[in-house]
Design an enzyme around this catalytic site. Sequence first.
Site, mmCIF file in Angstrom:
data_model
loop_
_atom_site.group_PDB
_atom_site.id
_atom_site.type_symbol
_atom_site.label_atom_id
_atom_site.label_comp_id
_atom_site.label_asym_id
_atom_site.label_seq_id
_atom_site.Cartn_x
_atom_site.Cartn_y
_atom_site.Cartn_z
ATOM 1 C CE1 TYR A 109 -39.941 79.089 -36.192
ATOM 2 C CE2 TYR A 109 -40.028 81.415 -35.003
ATOM 3 C CZ TYR A 109 -39.600 80.040 -35.296
ATOM 4 O OH TYR A 109 -38.877 79.371 -34.165
ATOM 5 C CE1 TYR B 184 -41.261 78.494 -31.892
ATOM 6 C CE2 TYR B 184 -39.892 77.521 -30.118
ATOM 7 C CZ TYR B 184 -39.999 78.450 -31.126
ATOM 8 O OH TYR B 184 -38.506 79.135 -31.333
#
Length: 358
Positions: free
Chosen positions: A275, A320
Amino acid sequence: MRDKAAIAGIGMTTLTRESGRTELELAVEASRLALADARLEAEAIDAVLSYHMNDSAPVVQVSRALRIEKLGWHNDITGGGTQAASILGDAAMLISAGLARNVLVYRALNGRSGRRMNTVSTGPQERFTVPYGMAGPIPMFALAAQRYLHETALTEEHLHAVVAQSRDNAAANPRALRRDPLSLRDYLARPYVCSPLRTVDCCQETDGACALVIRDARLAPDAPRIHSVVRGGGPGCSSMDRSPDVSAIFSGYVAPMLWEASGMGPEDVDVALLYDAYSWLVPRQLEDFGLVARADLGEFLLKRRHATVNPHGGLLSEGYVHGLNNVAQAVRELRAGRRTALVTGFGGSYGSAALLTR
């Protein structure tokens, strides 16, 4: 729940900066693509899960739009990137407990044209932090980044190596929003958002949706398995007033949990989907998960030995979708021959991690 569930289908919308569509429309499109990929009809879905930050379409609305007539277990889970890996565990637990056989998971948002995460500061905490310039997540994680760079002797050249490799990885990915190469000179010319983080050190604000179909592994014997999932945290950089180390993030807490729960180790991982909300989180996680020793981080990054991290470009370059697009890429990697994928989800000092296996 180990190996009881498999990810049989993935689907994504086109990622944009202005979708011109509602979150419901995005969620339905991604879900239909995932169902088609799994070769499954919507009526076979008996559980639906999603996560949100008051910026998505509720699971009941999505289920209705998909014409799922009999909706079983369903949940709108509050949370952002921290849920990206742990929602796999939620689905696997439903299957392991016999509460579902086919689970639909999705994340949909208009993160650029709608509610923008990095410009929203609401809640009681901000009344204390805004006067000191701590408005939103970037200043907070920039403060943690500054400390981490100081302690590790990493520099802006190393951050550039993370971002530039992300761009290089995204170059062959038609889904990616950022595919142009980034030289060190161009990197240094980019403005700071909050030192030491420049604009390109921060993940994108994106409109789009991603969905997964997770099935009882007996029904999808050839699909990548959800081997292990953990979730946890401690007093790290999202609770700086109580933290002994402002640079500590979720990975320092969940990595030992993951290796213990899985019976595996860093040497078993052949692709990492980390991440990467901010560039400095890549070396931090590489260190915490035992993939690279702290003393070796600098050379490792400058020699671009992290090319197998986020081979699609990650959140920095592909787009994203609060980390669920990284899970989708893990499935693609396993289908292409990788054996074990590490996937992480980040929320500051708390988060989640999963190991997917072929």
